[in-house]
Design a protein around this motif. Structure first.
Motif, PDB file in Angstrom:
ATOM      1  N   ALA A   1     -24.047  -0.533 -48.828  1.00 42.99           N
ATOM      2  CA  ALA A   1     -25.061  -1.154 -47.980  1.00 42.99           C
ATOM      3  C   ALA A   1     -26.229  -0.197 -47.745  1.00 42.99           C
ATOM      4  CB  ALA A   1     -24.443  -1.557 -46.648  1.00 42.99           C
ATOM      5  N   TYR A   2     -25.925   1.097 -47.779  1.00 45.84           N
ATOM      6  CA  TYR A   2     -26.919   2.145 -47.491  1.00 45.84           C
ATOM      7  C   TYR A   2     -26.492   3.351 -48.314  1.00 45.84           C
ATOM      8  CZ  TYR A   2     -29.372   5.654 -44.602  1.00 45.84           C
ATOM      9  OH  TYR A   2     -30.160   6.683 -44.164  1.00 45.84           O
ATOM     10  N   PRO A   3     -27.446   4.065 -48.930  1.00 40.09           N
ATOM     11  CA  PRO A   3     -27.038   5.140 -49.849  1.00 40.09           C
ATOM     12  C   PRO A   3     -26.327   6.313 -49.152  1.00 40.09           C
ATOM     13  CG  PRO A   3     -29.431   5.113 -49.579  1.00 40.09           C
ATOM     14  CD  PRO A   3     -28.915   3.908 -48.881  1.00 40.09           C
TER      15      PRO A   3
ATOM     16  N   LEU B   1     -26.744   7.703 -38.209  1.00 46.34           N
ATOM     17  CA  LEU B   1     -27.782   7.087 -37.363  1.00 46.34           C
ATOM     18  C   LEU B   1     -27.948   5.614 -37.713  1.00 46.34           C
ATOM     19  CD1 LEU B   1     -30.490   9.929 -37.359  1.00 46.34           C
ATOM     20  CD2 LEU B   1     -29.375   8.993 -35.316  1.00 46.34           C
ATOM     21  N   PHE B   2     -27.896   5.313 -39.018  1.00 48.18           N
ATOM     22  CA  PHE B   2     -27.983   3.924 -39.477  1.00 48.18           C
ATOM     23  C   PHE B   2     -26.835   3.104 -38.872  1.00 48.18           C
ATOM     24  CE2 PHE B   2     -26.352   0.720 -42.420  1.00 48.18           C
ATOM     25  CZ  PHE B   2     -27.478  -0.047 -42.708  1.00 48.18           C
TER      26      PHE B   2
ATOM     27  N   ALA C   1     -36.933  -1.052 -42.236  1.00 48.65           N
ATOM     28  CA  ALA C   1     -35.774  -1.728 -41.653  1.00 48.65           C
ATOM     29  C   ALA C   1     -34.473  -1.062 -42.108  1.00 48.65           C
ATOM     30  CB  ALA C   1     -35.775  -3.204 -42.039  1.00 48.65           C
ATOM     31  N   LEU C   2     -34.354  -0.812 -43.407  1.00 48.14           N
ATOM     32  CA  LEU C   2     -33.125  -0.169 -43.903  1.00 48.14           C
ATOM     33  C   LEU C   2     -33.018   1.264 -43.396  1.00 48.14           C
ATOM     34  CD1 LEU C   2     -30.548  -0.191 -45.621  1.00 48.14           C
ATOM     35  CD2 LEU C   2     -31.929   0.451 -47.597  1.00 48.14           C
TER      36      LEU C   2
ATOM     37  N   ASN D   1     -32.428  -1.503 -38.677  1.00 51.19           N
ATOM     38  CA  ASN D   1     -32.953  -2.390 -37.649  1.00 51.19           C
ATOM     39  C   ASN D   1     -34.143  -3.202 -38.157  1.00 51.19           C
ATOM     40  OD1 ASN D   1     -32.897  -2.930 -34.634  1.00 51.19           O
ATOM     41  ND2 ASN D   1     -35.042  -2.409 -34.934  1.00 51.19           N
ATOM     42  N   THR D   2     -34.147  -4.511 -37.918  1.00 48.33           N
ATOM     43  CA  THR D   2     -35.242  -5.361 -38.402  1.00 48.33           C
ATOM     44  C   THR D   2     -36.215  -5.774 -37.300  1.00 48.33           C
ATOM     45  OG1 THR D   2     -33.673  -6.253 -39.994  1.00 48.33           O
ATOM     46  CG2 THR D   2     -35.758  -7.390 -39.822  1.00 48.33           C
TER      47      THR D   2
END
Ligand SMILES: [Fe+2]
Lengths: 187, 127
Positions: free
Chosen positions: A9-11, A160-161, B22-23, B27-28
């Motif tokens: 979903a995120y690197p 953090l994401f 956003a990524l 958060n969008t």
């Protein structure tokens, strides 16, 4: 059903192994506030949710949580890549090595294996949503404790994401809670 | 089928982050962002061509997912629907390009039929 998509979903790109960090991040894998608990909690509640909006929200957030389990697993894998028994000895992790070798396992940072008691379903939509909201807040708090310990941006950024996702999930559950409560009063 | 008055929950003047940001933030909706301490999330730089294309997939998919959660509760919000559709269109395009150049992302991808069982190779998701 689920269909696997070969991507994160995120690197996640961690160049330096760090067993001390892996030892605590594992809690978001199989600990009480971890991503496995989140995914299972929401997917389970979704089946019997009566409100179609709530059902959709639970399935969608559960699915996202599965992608977070994968992110945490990938962080753990990269944080322990290439390490030896000697490294595990120095980090007091020989008991872990004894049970699991170099595999991952769903457990907390205090070595408690995953338990179904981490999640609940009590047959009441508002009660379930309250549990979900609390779970998101607790997961956010644990992410903050992990961010406090992170030594590099490679580790800090994905944390953090993930922390912000807990904030957003809390907001959606809260919104759902408020909508149901309001409609209940209008009846 | 139950009916709800969705409109009472719609949010006027809803704004959205651009997909890259956003990524990066996770958060969008700008109003929902809550930073932690003084940490500033940064967008990864010096990506390889393949990683950059993967980032594009990740960012459009992220926005679709996040808007999807919002739309579950506000299914008639036309502004959110429009942004969702825009991002879904871009996602479909970058996915097709990635699959053509590198490997099929799912077992039901069209690319699966063009090569001899490519599923066991290139497990990029789990490096
Ligand atoms: Fe969450």
């Amino acid at each position: 059903m689920f269909e696997y998509e070969k991507r994160l979903a995120y690197p996640i790109k961690i160049s330096k192994p760090d067993l001390e960090m892996a030892k605590v991040i594992i809690s978001q894998y199989g600990g009480p506030q971890g991503e496995l608990a989140a995914a299972l909690r929401y997917l389970n509640q979704a089946h019997t949710a009566k409100d179609p909006r709530m059902k959709a929200l639970l399935v969608d957030i559960a699915t996202e949580e599965f992608s977070h389990i994968e992110m945490i697993a990938e962080m753990l894998t990269q944080l322990t890549k290439g390490l030896t028994i000697d490294d595990y000895r120095k980090a007091n992790m020989l008991p872990y090595y004894t049970e699991h070798g170099f595999d991952l396992y769903y457990e907390s940072s205090t070595n408690l294996p995953f338990r179904a008691e981490y999640i609940s379903a009590v047959g009441d939509e508002l009660a379930n949503l309250s549990e979900d909201m609390a779970a998101e807040q607790k997961a956010r708090a644990v992410y903050e404790h992990l961010i406090d310990q992170a030594k590099t941006d490679e580790v800090r950024m994905p944390l953090l994401f993930l922390r912000q996702r807990e904030v957003v999930h809390f907001n959606r559950f809260k919104e759902m809670f408020d909508i149901l409560e309001k409609e209940k009063k209008q009846k | 089928m139950q009916h709800y008055n969705y409109f009472q929950y719609e949010k006027p003047n809803l704004n959205f982050e651009k997909p890259d940001r956003a990524l990066t933030l996770g958060n969008t909706f700008p109003l929902e962002y809550e930073g932690y301490k003084n940490y500033v999330p940064t967008t990864p730089n010096n990506l390889t061509e393949k990683e950059a294309l993967m980032w594009d997939i990740q960012k459009y998919a992220f926005v679709c997912n996040d808007l999807g959660l919002y739309l579950d509760l506000h299914p008639t919000d036309m502004k959110a629907l429009k942004y969702y559709n825009e991002n879904l269109e871009k996602l479909t395009k970058v996915k097709e390009e990635f699959e053509r150049r590198y490997y099929p992302l799912t077992k039901t991808s069209k690319e699966i039929m063009r090569r001899p069982w490519p599923w066991i190779n290139d497990f990029e998701g789990l490096k």
